[in-house]
Write an enzyme that holds these catalytic residues in place. Structure first.
Site, PDB file in Angstrom:
ATOM      1  N   CYS A  65      54.256   3.839  36.753  1.00 31.50           N
ATOM      2  CA  CYS A  65      55.784   4.357  36.675  1.00 31.50           C
ATOM      3  C   CYS A  65      55.757   5.651  36.282  1.00 31.50           C
ATOM      4  O   CYS A  65      54.911   6.259  35.991  1.00 31.50           O
ATOM      5  CB  CYS A  65      56.414   3.404  35.663  1.00 31.50           C
ATOM      6  SG  CYS A  65      56.169   3.515  34.157  1.00 31.50           S
ATOM      7  N   CYS A 107      54.563   6.643  33.242  1.00 31.80           N
ATOM      8  CA  CYS A 107      52.876   6.801  33.019  1.00 31.80           C
ATOM      9  C   CYS A 107      52.621   8.438  33.244  1.00 31.80           C
ATOM     10  O   CYS A 107      51.871   9.169  32.718  1.00 31.80           O
ATOM     11  CB  CYS A 107      52.185   6.099  34.083  1.00 31.80           C
ATOM     12  SG  CYS A 107      52.209   4.411  33.684  1.00 31.80           S
ATOM     13  N   ASP A 128      65.137  38.899  61.296  1.00 30.17           N
ATOM     14  CA  ASP A 128      64.223  40.226  61.578  1.00 30.17           C
ATOM     15  C   ASP A 128      64.386  40.094  63.256  1.00 30.17           C
ATOM     16  O   ASP A 128      64.482  38.940  63.923  1.00 30.17           O
ATOM     17  CB  ASP A 128      63.053  40.307  61.224  1.00 30.17           C
ATOM     18  CG  ASP A 128      62.206  41.395  61.641  1.00 30.17           C
ATOM     19  OD1 ASP A 128      63.022  42.761  61.738  1.00 30.17           O
ATOM     20  OD2 ASP A 128      61.278  41.494  62.383  1.00 30.17           O
ATOM     21  N   ASP A 158      58.610  38.371  60.488  1.00 37.27           N
ATOM     22  CA  ASP A 158      57.006  38.118  60.961  1.00 37.27           C
ATOM     23  C   ASP A 158      55.969  38.142  59.869  1.00 37.27           C
ATOM     24  O   ASP A 158      55.009  37.890  59.958  1.00 37.27           O
ATOM     25  CB  ASP A 158      56.804  39.420  62.092  1.00 37.27           C
ATOM     26  CG  ASP A 158      56.814  40.449  61.390  1.00 37.27           C
ATOM     27  OD1 ASP A 158      56.857  40.669  60.193  1.00 37.27           O
ATOM     28  OD2 ASP A 158      56.945  41.445  62.261  1.00 37.27           O
ATOM     29  N   ASP A 180      58.184  42.838  56.931  1.00 36.45           N
ATOM     30  CA  ASP A 180      59.184  42.544  56.208  1.00 36.45           C
ATOM     31  C   ASP A 180      59.026  41.797  54.803  1.00 36.45           C
ATOM     32  O   ASP A 180      59.743  41.105  54.236  1.00 36.45           O
ATOM     33  CB  ASP A 180      59.978  41.448  57.201  1.00 36.45           C
ATOM     34  CG  ASP A 180      60.518  41.848  58.227  1.00 36.45           C
ATOM     35  OD1 ASP A 180      61.243  43.004  58.660  1.00 36.45           O
ATOM     36  OD2 ASP A 180      60.086  41.265  59.285  1.00 36.45           O
TER      37      ASP A 180
END
Length: 798
Positions: A97, A100, A503, A690, A694
């Site tokens: 669970c 744990c 861009d 790209d 950028d």
């Protein structure tokens, strides 16, 4: 990795984790010591008689732990980071669970030298980063074992084998539980009928004994997993889900024995088997569901071959992928998967790149074309030169990023895990108050049954599963479509975004502008322009370079003082002449007068301060770019286009793409300033570029999407990588993020609503233990089922 047998106990292990002693191998120092002791006592015949019989290995836990610090083990499973820290992915056995997960993370974070410890509930995979100068891996494993769990290195190729072993264990326990439950139901029906019609006490006692005989193995064999988890929870002063189930079933069992022996009250052995059976079946279905969700992730590396055919000195040899170096020639046959990136040097074939891009159409490749790891050779035999090592190839990078995405939790999941850590203790307290309240009102028997119902019906698992299950399914679905989220939290961020900044070159357009017009003002040596463009990677420069290469063969001249000005142009001294190349603004800044009124991109060249040639370049829109941008707008997002190109060129592309808002003639720092301006206006910004020109703008955005299949820079600067460069993938990434975040909110609402309604009903005595167990299991499965609805997203094609 070859397997070798221990020369004492004959058990097989990987060679790299064995102790080598001369020409002998031992799995631990215990075996090594016993081997030499028998030899020294003249008992060599012992080994002759042993044959292939395997001995029980020496039971020395500390010796077993030592293998985690061996150099061979570290080289295979541990990643040595540039900052001097070590990193490993472990599978933690015994997690049932979210509590744990919380316990393991809490204990590990207390260890000195642990930098990060993050566990994903859905696949029990832990990412651990530590300082090897402060703590050893063996100590980390020992600590995990000390709190009742076990850990071993994550190996995708072995995951299916381990999952099968776990399923078989569940099969056996469920088989016994279902058998006992079905038989005990007939006895229970007889007792219930007898309750209304009258039944002799001796017959009732026989039926009680029969129920006791069926309930006992169900509780202590089928339900052993809950007792084990509860024991270690108590040992660490921690109340978990296992404790709730074990306590509820055991209290009911003990009271039923008391009622059977004293002949007072009714027995509830049927409730004991029902509690164990329903919860166990629920956990098993949960395991299967989680395995299905994890398959997408594990399959990425699990299906990769561990060896490739390398051509050396005219002969073929199978070489481990880890031992392939840049420059090796690798041979691919039909049906084989590419493991290492490279360039084809001989042959041609079609490649299936669907695992990378999500597109099922095969891609034909010939000599000189790039092949990416993860793709499959469909036909033909090709040989290609490795351009990267396995650890830096695309598929390896993707796997690493995906593993990080799975282990890094969103904030909402961290909060849910913390709540789960205290949830069980709260429920136990409520159950105790409920017992005393009903005890003084109705007596012991009824009070106990109501309290047991409260304990059993509460479900911390649904709360713990709410976020990781949805995010894992979402990450898998995104990967199928060629979209890689580097962290699970980015699904939440992209879902909350309201602005998309694109861009122009390389994102909206293909990024491969071609020369459509050339205007010469005087005769010049084209080799000078060719040399200038050779020193630039900008798409405009590359377009001019390709144009000149197609015209005739050129040579590269001697050059010096090369300087590239981002988004402007490039200048250099070539063949003793001062050469400038770039846009009109760049030439104006350098004292060269010119005018240009066209709509295309411009590359003008001046030699010794005199304009000699002007190239006009046009770039095509990417496939379905206008349709994708339209779909993004339909989602309610504001779309901007940024470019360093001239105003007319920007306007032309914006109109073709259906973008109303754009900015032209921007430098990289001006793009980032524009994104900061959007932030000040309260916008949550997605920036798609790209990944090369950028980087600054991408770093400033809330979500950075890199266009470019496999570009190293794209993988490093972005939050989301589009392995297929189509703009439609930006739309799909947003849709997946929104769908996942919606599923997370639904799951949290379902789990909280269930507990808010179910627990009070149980406290008021409206639910018996049988239905409590059924409801608890169904609540977890409801969350799992709702998460799988993410797979049902309906996509429209442009």
């Amino acid at each position: 990795m070859s397997k070798v047998r221990c020369d004492h106990c004959h058990l097989e292990f990987d060679e790299d984790v064995m102790i080598k002693d001369g020409d002998k191998y031992f799995c631990c120092k215990g075996c090594q010591g016993v081997y030499h002791l028998l030899r020294s006592e003249g008992l060599e015949s012992f080994y002759d008689k042993l044959g292939d019989t395997k001995l029980q290995p020496a039971q020395q836990p500390k010796e077993d732990l030592e293998k985690f610090d061996l150099e061979g083990f570290v080289n295979r499973y541990v990643k040595k980071r540039d900052d001097g820290l070590y990193e490993i992915n472990l599978i933690i056995e015994g997690i049932h669970c979210a509590a744990c997960v919380w316990l393991n993370e809490k204990v590990l974070h207390k260890l000195p030298g642990i930098i990060e410890a993050s566990i994903n509930y859905t696949n029990n995979k832990a990412k651990i980063i530590w300082d090897p100068e402060v703590i050893k891996l063996s100590k980390i494993i020992e600590t995990i074992r000390s709190i009742g769990y076990n850990a071993y290195p994550y190996d995708p190729s072995l995951q299916e084998e381990r999952a099968l072993k776990q399923r078989r264990d569940y099969y056996a326990r469920i088989l016994l539980a279902v058998f006992a439950t079905m038989n005990i139901m007939w006895i229970a029906i007889a007792q219930y009928v007898g309750f209304f019609t009258g039944m002799r006490s001796d017959i009732k006692n026989i039926l009680n004994i029969a129920e006791f005989a069926l309930a006992t193995p169900t509780l202590f064999y089928s339900g052993w997993v809950f007792f084990k988890g509860a024991y270690y929870g108590i040992k660490n002063r921690f109340i978990n889900m296992d404790f709730l189930v074990a306590t509820g079933a055991l209290l009911t069992y003990l009271y039923s024995i008391y009622a059977m022996v004293t002949h007072t009250g009714e027995v509830y052995f049927d409730s004991v088997t029902m509690i164990i059976t329903f919860v166990l079946v629920g956990k098993y279905l949960e395991v299967l569901s989680k395995k299905q969700a994890v398959d997408t992730v594990d399959a990425l590396l699990g299906s990769l071959p561990t060896e490739v055919t390398v051509i050396k000195d005219g002969s073929k040899a199978l070489v481990s992928v880890e031992n392939v170096i840049v420059g090796d020639i690798i041979e691919l046959k039909p049906g084989e998967k590419v493991v290492i990136d490279g360039v084809i040097v001989n042959g041609e074939a079609s490649f299936d790149e669907s695992s990378l891009t999500g597109e099922s159409v095969p891609v034909f490749k010939k000599e000189g074309d790039e092949v990416l790891s993860g793709s499959i050779c469909l036909d033909g035999v090709v040989r290609y030169e490795a351009t990267k090592e396995f650890s830096t190839s695309l598929i390896s990078n993707i796997a690493t990023l995906l593993e990080d995405a799975v282990t890094k939790k969103p904030r909402v999941e961290q909060l849910a895990n913390q709540i789960s850590g205290y949830f069980s203790l709260t429920i136990l307290s409520i159950a105790m108050f409920t017992f005393f309240g009903w005890y003084f009102h109705t007596g012991f028997e009824h009070a106990l049954i109501v309290a047991v119902s409260v304990i059993v019906i509460a479900c911390p698992c649904a709360l713990g599963l709410a976020t990781p299950m949805a995010t894992l399914v979402g990450l898998g679905e995104a990967l199928k479509r060629g979209i890689l989220f580097k962290e699970a939290r980015f699904l939440e961020t992209i879902a909350k975004s309201d602005t998309v900044v694109l861009d122009k070159t390389g994102t909206i357009t293909k990024g491969k502008p071609e020369v459509v017009a050339e205007e010469k003002f005087k005769e010049f040596d084209e080799n000078i322009v060719y040399t200038l463009c050779e020193h630039s990677n900008h798409p405009i420069s590359r377009g001019v370079l390709e144009y000149l290469a197609k015209k005739s063969k050129h040579k590269i001249l001697q050059s010096q003082k090369i300087e590239e000005i981002k988004a402007r142009g490039i200048k250099a001294i070539i063949d003793g002449k001062e050469v400038l190349g770039g846009n009109a603004q760049f030439l104006h800044e350098n004292g060269i007068t010119m005018s240009y009124e066209g709509e295309n991109s411009l590359f003008a060249v001046a030699i010794d301060k005199e304009l000699v040639v002007l190239y006009e370049l046009a770039d095509e829109l990417r496939e379905n770019a206008a349709y994708a941008i339209g779909k993004i707008k339909e989602l309610g997002l504001e779309v901007w286009m940024l470019t360093g190109d001239n105003e007319r060129s920007a306007a032309k592309v914006a109109k073709m793409a259906g973008i109303d808002k754009y900015r032209a003639k921007l430098l990289p720092q001006e793009k980032s300033a524009f994104i900061d301006k959007l932030h000040h206006a309260g916008k949550v910004v997605i920036m798609a570029g790209d990944g090369i020109n950028d980087a600054i703008a991408l770093a400033c955005s809330d979500i950075a999407i890199a266009m470019g299949s496999g570009a190293d820079i794209a993988l490093s600067v972005s939050d989301v990588v589009l392995l297929d460069e189509k703009p439609m993938k930006i739309y799909e990434a947003i849709v997946i993020g929104r769908r996942v975040f919606r599923a997370v909110k639904e799951n949290l609402a379902l789990s909280l609503l269930y507990n808010v309604i179910a627990v009070p009903l149980a406290v008021m005595g409206y639910v018996n233990p049988l239905f409590a167990a059924l409801a608890m299991s169904l609540s977890s499965l409801t969350v799992v089922g709702n998460s799988f609805r993410i797979k049902g997203i309906r996509w429209t094609r442009g």
